[in-house]
Design a protein around this motif. Structure first.
Motif, PDB file in Angstrom:
ATOM      1  N   SER A 175       9.331   4.596  -3.560  1.00  0.00           N
ATOM      2  CA  SER A 175       8.391   3.505  -3.813  1.00  0.00           C
ATOM      3  C   SER A 175       9.124   2.238  -4.245  1.00  0.00           C
ATOM      4  CB  SER A 175       7.391   3.932  -4.895  1.00  0.00           C
ATOM      5  OG  SER A 175       6.549   2.860  -5.259  1.00  0.00           O
ATOM      6  N   ALA A 181       1.974   9.740  -5.780  1.00  0.00           N
ATOM      7  CA  ALA A 181       2.490  11.085  -5.513  1.00  0.00           C
ATOM      8  C   ALA A 181       3.511  11.499  -6.578  1.00  0.00           C
ATOM      9  CB  ALA A 181       3.118  11.136  -4.127  1.00  0.00           C
ATOM     10  N   GLY A 203      -2.226  -0.696  -6.292  1.00  0.00           N
ATOM     11  CA  GLY A 203      -3.425  -0.732  -5.464  1.00  0.00           C
ATOM     12  C   GLY A 203      -4.165  -2.046  -5.610  1.00  0.00           C
ATOM     13  N   VAL A 205       0.964   4.479  -2.786  1.00  0.00           N
ATOM     14  CA  VAL A 205       0.772   5.888  -2.414  1.00  0.00           C
ATOM     15  C   VAL A 205       1.959   6.725  -2.892  1.00  0.00           C
ATOM     16  CG1 VAL A 205       0.636   7.477  -0.454  1.00  0.00           C
ATOM     17  CG2 VAL A 205      -0.730   5.374  -0.464  1.00  0.00           C
ATOM     18  N   ALA A 220       0.831  -1.206   0.000  1.00  0.00           N
ATOM     19  CA  ALA A 220       0.000   0.000   0.000  1.00  0.00           C
ATOM     20  C   ALA A 220       0.866   1.258   0.000  1.00  0.00           C
ATOM     21  CB  ALA A 220      -0.926  -0.009   1.214  1.00  0.00           C
ATOM     22  N   ALA A 221       1.957   1.245   0.781  1.00  0.00           N
ATOM     23  CA  ALA A 221       2.849   2.414   0.816  1.00  0.00           C
ATOM     24  C   ALA A 221       3.485   2.657  -0.550  1.00  0.00           C
ATOM     25  CB  ALA A 221       3.930   2.206   1.877  1.00  0.00           C
TER      26      ALA A 221
END
Length: 537
Positions: free
Chosen positions: A112, A91, A180, A87, A83-84
């Protein structure tokens, strides 16, 4: 292929494998889009900076993972980290779309990607707790290779298609969405509780250093570490070489960066099928070396014949080699490390992987400057193939010396109450079981006395009496002593050795803890206890 089907019948195997496929697809779609973005913003130097920064950060993450992997539930770690990644990549896409400084975009994307290397060691550490036999472990690793290359095919393809009609920021946003999906695939993943070490910073540091030391001792002197570093060095170099080859040498355009990466993924899908059919528990070392040769030789051919057709074919064959190598190597490392040490050893494994990727990415601009594209390809492909050939005899010996599953494991697995347990749990039970021998005529358990052990007969036979009435005799593969432990009551029968009796004895805590991790195992044990109580006079 039947073993592959057996492994995929397990729901958690399907979840973790599917999550890995989407994770790789998202990562490589993001890599292609970020490489194109970096190449357009700063040329090969910025591509190398992106590749190096994400792998250097990933090396730090790998060391941290080796220290904490035994302190958190691994299913939660997989979900949180995936999940991190989604995100952070989202970004980066937003920053690129808003035309923010390239350094900021690259920093978010590298952050990431630095977490991407955690999935495979976590998955490899988890698999022995989900599968039931060494054959299923090998089959699951073959499925992992297929899923990796499924992601390596569709991720770059999707990015390549989107790059034809949209900016790199759109392709990066798509990659974040795929990550995701990977997170959602892991939503219901449940990994059985694994033995944890006592907490504390000192212990975490010791896990890191111990994991690195144990990994470098595999296939002494350091054969696995040396070859993995060499192979990932070449892979890191290709991150920089592919856009140079596609845009400047072959003049295929920016979208060809995606097509060439997709060719590697297509080869990996073929290689996964090959690995599932050909890689066996007794051929892990040879599969590893064969995969490395299939990595190096096509690059050597590409150096001699630098055409678009050769480039695509070379990457397809390298993808096949990658799948075969991964299946052999990850299974080999997991088996040699054992279920307790696998987590920290695989964390060290990923550190070496990322060290190779970073070094290859950093040095490739220098190699291009000194040797040119063809010279760099010849050096990389020939060097890797030469190293693999030099280690072939050593890994063939390692195959012959590979520790087979202990015979005690087979005895335990043949009992219905232990058959549903993960392979790692059964192996730990076999390691914890205490061999006990009883001369003929010895009373092993006496009716009415407290019970604190469960017994499995390895050899010999025993007589059973309940209230003085003879019951069915026991022989090799039979068990006794479970009723007192399951129902917390005194012994319900007297068991006497009829001849020299060899047994494995499991203590109350070990026996009950193993059954607590599986409803099917507890139900089978309860059914046996109920059947025996019903048959008692």
């Amino acid at each position: 292929m039947g073993t592959v089907r057996d492994a995929l019948r397990l729901p958690d195997i399907r979840r973790i494998e599917l999550g890995y496929g989407w994770s790789v697809a998202g990562e490589l779609a993001g890599t292609v889009s970020l490489v194109v973005y970096a190449f357009g913003a700063g040329g090969a130097a910025l591509v190398a900076a992106y590749a190096a920064s994400r792998t250097l950060a990933g090396m730090v993450v790998a060391l941290v993972l080796a220290g904490v992997i035994n302190r958190f539930r691994r299913d939660r770690l997989l979900r949180w980290i995936t999940a991190a990644r989604a995100v952070l990549l989202a970004a980066a896409a937003a920053m690129a779309a808003l035309h923010e400084p390239p350094g900021a975009v690259i920093a978010l994307a590298a952050a990431s990607s630095s977490l991407a290397g955690t999935y495979r060691p976590l998955q490899a550490a988890v698999l022995p707790w989900l599968v039931r036999t060494p054959a299923e472990l090998t089959a699951s690793n073959a499925v992992t290779a297929v899923m990796e290359n499924f992601g390596a095919l569709i991720g770059p393809l999707a990015a390549g298609v989107l790059l034809v009609v949209a900016a790199p920021s759109a392709a990066t946003a798509l990659a974040a969405g795929v990550l995701g999906v990977a997170t959602a695939s892991l939503a219901r993943l449940t990994v059985p509780e694994t033995p944890r070490l006592a907490g504390g910073a000192g212990h975490a540091i010791r896990d890191v250093t111990g994991g690195v030391a144990e990994f470098t001792r595999l296939a002494p002197p350091g054969g696995v570490a040396i070859l993995i570093f060499a192979q990932t060095f070449v892979r890191g170099a290709l991150v920089v070489l592919i856009p140079v080859l596609a845009v400047q040498v072959l003049a295929l355009g920016e979208s060809a960066v995606g097509w060439l990466n997709a060719a590697f993924g297509a080869g990996g899908l073929i290689g996964g099928a090959v690995a599932a059919a050909a890689v066996r528990f007794t051929r892990l070392g040879r599969s590893f070396v064969t995969g490395l040769l299939l990595w190096g030789l096509p690059l050597l051919l590409l150096a001699l014949v630098t055409t678009a057709v050769t480039a695509y074919l070379a990457l397809v064959v390298a993808g096949i080699g990658n799948a075969v190598q991964d299946t052999g190597c990850y299974t080999l490392v997991t088996r040699l490390a054992g279920p307790r040490a696998a987590g920290r050893v695989l964390g060290a494994f990923e550190f070496v992987v990322l060290a190779g990727l970073a070094t290859g990415s950093i040095l490739t601009p220098l190699l291009l400057h000194v040797f040119g594209v063809r010279g760099a390809l010849a050096l990389l492909g020939g060097g890797l193939a030469g190293l693999a050939l030099a280690h072939t005899v050593r890994f063939m010996r390692l195959d012959r010396a590979m520790p087979a599953p202990r015979p005690e494991v087979g005895l335990l697995r043949d009992l219905p109450m232990f058959a549903p347990l993960p392979m790692a749990v059964t192996e730990l039970l076999a390691a914890e079981a205490e061999p006990r021998q009883f001369p003929a005529g010895t009373v092993v358990t006496r009716e009415g006395e407290p019970g604190d052990h469960f017994y499995v007969i390895v050899d010999g036979s025993a007589a059973v009496t309940v209230h003085g009435v003879p019951g069915a005799p026991l022989a090799r593969g039979d068990c006794f002593g479970e009723i007192a432990l399951l129902r917390d009551v005194p012994r319900t029968a007297t068991v006497t050795a009829e001849q020299q009796l060899h047994t494995l004895a499991l203590g109350r805590a070990e026996f009950l803890t193993a059954l607590a991790g599986s409803r099917a195992s507890r139900a089978a044990a309860d059914a046996l206890a109920t059947q025996r109580l019903a048959a008692d006079p």
